[in-house]
Design a protein around this motif. Structure first.
Motif, PDB file in Angstrom:
ATOM      1  N   PRO A  68       0.800  -1.172  -0.167  1.00 59.49           N
ATOM      2  CA  PRO A  68      -0.126   0.157   0.187  1.00 59.49           C
ATOM      3  C   PRO A  68       0.746   1.715  -0.661  1.00 59.49           C
ATOM      4  O   PRO A  68       2.157   1.697   0.026  1.00 59.49           O
ATOM      5  N   GLY A  69       0.012   2.406  -0.203  1.00 63.03           N
ATOM      6  CA  GLY A  69       1.052   3.707  -0.102  1.00 63.03           C
ATOM      7  C   GLY A  69       1.481   4.236  -0.936  1.00 63.03           C
ATOM      8  O   GLY A  69       1.727   5.557  -0.899  1.00 63.03           O
ATOM      9  N   TYR A  70       1.759   3.445  -2.822  1.00 58.11           N
ATOM     10  CA  TYR A  70       1.786   3.887  -3.736  1.00 58.11           C
ATOM     11  C   TYR A  70       1.585   3.447  -4.973  1.00 58.11           C
ATOM     12  O   TYR A  70       1.154   2.532  -4.768  1.00 58.11           O
ATOM     13  N   ASP A  71       1.617   3.822  -6.287  1.00 51.74           N
ATOM     14  CA  ASP A  71       1.203   2.616  -7.344  1.00 51.74           C
ATOM     15  C   ASP A  71       2.470   3.607  -8.284  1.00 51.74           C
ATOM     16  O   ASP A  71       2.842   4.526  -7.973  1.00 51.74           O
ATOM     17  N   VAL A  72       2.431   2.516  -8.830  1.00 55.04           N
ATOM     18  CA  VAL A  72       4.262   2.655  -9.915  1.00 55.04           C
ATOM     19  C   VAL A  72       2.897   2.996 -11.278  1.00 55.04           C
ATOM     20  O   VAL A  72       2.283   2.599 -12.060  1.00 55.04           O
ATOM     21  N   ALA A  73       4.232   4.138 -12.159  1.00 50.52           N
ATOM     22  CA  ALA A  73       3.602   4.057 -13.438  1.00 50.52           C
ATOM     23  C   ALA A  73       5.144   3.994 -14.546  1.00 50.52           C
ATOM     24  O   ALA A  73       4.329   2.591 -15.740  1.00 50.52           O
ATOM     25  N   ALA A  74       5.967   3.653 -13.947  1.00 46.40           N
ATOM     26  CA  ALA A  74       6.998   2.549 -14.688  1.00 46.40           C
ATOM     27  C   ALA A  74       8.078   2.320 -14.207  1.00 46.40           C
ATOM     28  O   ALA A  74       8.455   2.440 -12.945  1.00 46.40           O
ATOM     29  N   TYR A  75       8.656   0.384 -14.511  1.00 50.49           N
ATOM     30  CA  TYR A  75       9.249   0.338 -14.063  1.00 50.49           C
ATOM     31  C   TYR A  75      11.154   0.335 -15.369  1.00 50.49           C
ATOM     32  O   TYR A  75      10.424   0.371 -16.274  1.00 50.49           O
ATOM     33  N   ASP A  76      12.186   0.472 -14.567  1.00 52.21           N
ATOM     34  CA  ASP A  76      13.016   0.541 -15.923  1.00 52.21           C
ATOM     35  C   ASP A  76      14.301  -0.692 -15.442  1.00 52.21           C
ATOM     36  O   ASP A  76      14.272  -0.786 -14.524  1.00 52.21           O
ATOM     37  N   LEU A  77      14.017  -1.821 -16.109  1.00 52.06           N
ATOM     38  CA  LEU A  77      14.715  -3.083 -15.818  1.00 52.06           C
ATOM     39  C   LEU A  77      16.068  -3.281 -16.716  1.00 52.06           C
ATOM     40  O   LEU A  77      16.307  -2.752 -17.942  1.00 52.06           O
ATOM     41  N   SER A  78      17.048  -2.828 -15.776  1.00 51.97           N
ATOM     42  CA  SER A  78      18.566  -3.846 -16.607  1.00 51.97           C
ATOM     43  C   SER A  78      19.424  -5.032 -15.270  1.00 51.97           C
ATOM     44  O   SER A  78      19.005  -5.074 -14.793  1.00 51.97           O
ATOM     45  N   PHE A  79      19.673  -5.925 -16.288  1.00 51.44           N
ATOM     46  CA  PHE A  79      20.457  -7.163 -16.478  1.00 51.44           C
ATOM     47  C   PHE A  79      21.394  -7.340 -16.987  1.00 51.44           C
ATOM     48  O   PHE A  79      21.401  -7.159 -18.068  1.00 51.44           O
ATOM     49  N   THR A  80      22.364  -8.023 -16.144  1.00 52.34           N
ATOM     50  CA  THR A  80      23.136  -8.465 -17.523  1.00 52.34           C
ATOM     51  C   THR A  80      23.679 -10.040 -16.835  1.00 52.34           C
ATOM     52  O   THR A  80      24.273 -10.142 -15.645  1.00 52.34           O
ATOM     53  N   TYR A  81      24.049 -10.606 -17.848  1.00 53.43           N
ATOM     54  CA  TYR A  81      23.557 -11.496 -17.628  1.00 53.43           C
ATOM     55  C   TYR A  81      25.150 -12.104 -17.410  1.00 53.43           C
ATOM     56  O   TYR A  81      25.884 -11.845 -19.068  1.00 53.43           O
ATOM     57  N   SER A  82      26.543 -13.245 -17.205  1.00 55.69           N
ATOM     58  CA  SER A  82      27.258 -13.575 -17.613  1.00 55.69           C
ATOM     59  C   SER A  82      27.785 -14.527 -18.225  1.00 55.69           C
ATOM     60  O   SER A  82      28.810 -15.112 -18.847  1.00 55.69           O
ATOM     61  N   GLY A  83      26.513 -14.993 -18.994  1.00 58.16           N
ATOM     62  CA  GLY A  83      26.422 -17.086 -19.411  1.00 58.16           C
ATOM     63  C   GLY A  83      26.756 -17.989 -18.763  1.00 58.16           C
ATOM     64  O   GLY A  83      26.639 -18.694 -19.034  1.00 58.16           O
ATOM     65  N   SER A  84      26.735 -17.933 -17.417  1.00 56.75           N
ATOM     66  CA  SER A  84      26.244 -18.748 -16.357  1.00 56.75           C
ATOM     67  C   SER A  84      24.957 -19.018 -15.941  1.00 56.75           C
ATOM     68  O   SER A  84      24.630 -17.647 -15.193  1.00 56.75           O
ATOM     69  N   ASN A  85      24.678 -19.941 -15.360  1.00 54.98           N
ATOM     70  CA  ASN A  85      22.999 -20.373 -14.794  1.00 54.98           C
ATOM     71  C   ASN A  85      23.164 -20.215 -13.515  1.00 54.98           C
ATOM     72  O   ASN A  85      22.415 -20.025 -12.829  1.00 54.98           O
ATOM     73  N   SER A  86      24.904 -20.181 -13.178  1.00 57.38           N
ATOM     74  CA  SER A  86      24.988 -20.489 -11.750  1.00 57.38           C
ATOM     75  C   SER A  86      25.287 -19.796 -10.823  1.00 57.38           C
ATOM     76  O   SER A  86      25.569 -19.222  -9.849  1.00 57.38           O
ATOM     77  N   LYS A  87      25.420 -18.310 -11.785  1.00 54.46           N
ATOM     78  CA  LYS A  87      25.255 -16.738 -10.932  1.00 54.46           C
ATOM     79  C   LYS A  87      24.787 -16.086 -11.105  1.00 54.46           C
ATOM     80  O   LYS A  87      23.561 -16.115 -12.010  1.00 54.46           O
ATOM     81  N   PRO A  88      24.416 -15.231 -10.202  1.00 52.98           N
ATOM     82  CA  PRO A  88      23.530 -14.227 -10.246  1.00 52.98           C
ATOM     83  C   PRO A  88      23.842 -13.123 -11.215  1.00 52.98           C
ATOM     84  O   PRO A  88      24.918 -13.250 -11.236  1.00 52.98           O
TER      85      PRO A  88
END
Length: 506
Positions: free
Chosen positions: A63-83
């Motif tokens: 509660p308490g706010y409304d979201v207008a927009a998300y800006d998401l950035s992901f950097t993938y290392s090439g390994s599914n075992s790493k965050p």
């Protein structure tokens, strides 16, 4: 979401907010010092998880706010075992004075948080990230939250959704309660927002996401893809694909740009299925009106999930649905239409609460069944008669269609039971029997037109049905949507529902 046959067997206003300056925010907070007492969380109190009161997921959303927009950035290392390294920026506005802001977030490490450009303190509470800005945020003010964090794709026994590890990368499956396992958010369908998604990956990988591509930037051996949605989206419908993939482009009706994301090695094998999409969109448009988004396509993942998923503009499918010999051709095509129908029912018109899920899954099942009737002679009436026979058992096991039982702990997709699929489609069949085909078809078209790009409830559907049909449907909806027993089917008094199995003595 549509569970595969084997899974059934196993389970039985959107403008971007601008940040306020630190000076203006301090001035406003000083003027509103007397209002601090009405903040949702008293200063100095322990961090606690909050929720918007959803009866199925009590701590989902905030509660308490409304979201207008998300800006998401992901950097993938090439390994599914790493965050993945990630940055989430949220633009929104406050609906109450806040000295703390709760975001849904779990399964990642938070490195830093800023509110309107200034550092903020933060703590975890359950599956919430609780942020304390330097000053109180007044009601009705714009805000920008920036969270630098990791996003971990490694599976655990407790996880049920979020990142899906594929044979060559990652995809997302966030329904119903799992987007916050990927990025901080207000993870409830009642708070839809615009999305910009950027993904950076090493050479040899291709990234895709919801909406249309707006940029591809290559720096050294890495490439960054940027996508933006043209319509608001619920967090549970977000999609990011990273893999050794090919993006195939074609044109749909009225020049609609279509794109499919497939494993590069399978592009020839999958093409006979992919080329069916334009005609399927035309079929749906003839039923309910214009396609509601800027693009559409299939994301075919080399993974075993047990379901297909209507992520907005880019539906997720298991590779095995198309390449195996388990399912007949007519069934695969009807599943494709099920996820396509969700773009109208569930995505463009989203459920206000998770108890309204029957409006999404019931409609997708309805058009799936109509398609099978028209294209493969699997009659709707036969399917509905079979559903009627099982309906009392489904209600006993999962609750009535509009009052489903909560999921068991650790089974977040446990709400996806037969009562909200064929059980809910059965309600639509009964409604058509009650008000007639003409009024029913008018209702379907009006529903997706009136509530486009928004959220709606079961009560909204009843009001519109009454308005269009001229019938008082209070008793009809009460018995069909909330009754423990299935009512008599209008026009088919001979149909019988089998009794639920007796409970074993304790």
């Amino acid at each position: 979401m549509l569970l595969t046959a084997r899974a059934h067997a196993r389970r039985h206003g959107t403008g971007i907010a601008r940040p306020r300056t630190a000076r203006s925010r301090r001035l406003k907070s000083t003027l509103l010092a007397s209002a601090v007492a009405v903040c949702l969380v008293a200063a100095g109190a322990p961090a606690n998880p909050l929720g918007v009161g959803d009866r199925l997921f009590p701590y989902l959303g905030n509660p308490g706010y409304d979201v207008a927009a998300y800006d998401l950035s992901f950097t993938y290392s090439g390994s599914n075992s790493k965050p993945l390294q990630a940055v989430t920026t949220i633009d929104g506005w406050t609906t109450a004075a806040l000295d703390r802001i709760n975001l849904d977030f779990a399964h990642g490490k938070v490195e830093s948080v800023e509110v309107d450009g200034e550092p903020a303190t933060f703590a975890s509470a359950g599956e919430d990230l609780v942020i304390t800005p330097q000053d109180v945020l007044p009601q009705g003010d714009r805000m920008r939250i920036t969270v630098r964090h990791t996003s971990d794709p490694v599976s655990t026994k407790e996880r049920d959704g979020g990142w899906v590890r594929t044979a060559d990368g990652l995809a997302m499956a966030n329904q119903a309660d799992a987007a916050h396992r990927v990025f901080p958010c207000n993870d409830h369908p009642s708070d839809k927002a615009m999305f910009t998604i950027r993904v950076t990956a090493p050479a040899g990988y291709t990234a895709a996401a919801n909406g249309l591509a707006t940029g591809v930037d290559r720096v050294g051996r890495a490439t960054t893809w940027t996508y933006r949605t043209g319509h608001p989206m619920a967090t549970e419908l977000a999609q990011v694909s990273i893999g050794r993939s090919t993006v195939l482009h074609r044109e749909g009706p009225h020049g609609l740009p279509l794109r499919d994301v497939v494993p590069t090695k399978d592009r020839g094998l999958l093409e006979p299925w992919l080329k069916k999409t334009p005609d399927q969109i035309t079929w749906m448009e003839n039923k309910v009106g214009p396609y509601p988004f800027e693009t559409y396509g299939l994301l075919i993942a080399d993974a075993t999930t047990g379901f297909e998923l209507e992520t907005q503009t880019l539906s997720l499918f298991e590779r095995g649905l198309f390449t195996g010999s388990t399912y007949p051709k007519w069934y695969v095509e009807s599943v494709m239409v099920h996820e396509l129908a969700h773009q109208w029912f569930g995505n463009s018109v989203s459920p206000r609460t998770w108890s309204d899920l029957w409006l999404s899954e019931g409609h997708a099942t309805w058009y799936e069944a109509l398609y099978a009737e028209e294209k493969a002679d699997h009659t709707l009436e036969a399917r509905m008669k079979a559903a009627y026979g099982a309906s009392d058992r489904w209600r006993a096991a999962g609750g009535p269609p509009a009052a489903p039982k909560p999921p068991q702990p650790g089974q977040k997709i446990g709400i996806f039971r037969p009562n909200v699929y064929d059980g809910a489609a059965l309600v639509l069949y009964a409604l058509r029997q009650e008000i007639g085909r003409r009024a029913f078809d008018q209702l379907e078209n009006a529903w997706v037109r009136v509530h486009r790009d928004s959220t709606a409830t079961t009560a909204d559907f009843q009001r519109l049905a009454e308005q269009i049909s001229g019938h008082d449907l209070e008793a009809f909806f009460k018995s069909w949507l909330y009754g423990e027993k299935t009512p008599a089917m209008p026009g088919h008094p001979e149909w019988k529902a089998a009794a639920p199995a007796a409970k074993a003595p304790k």
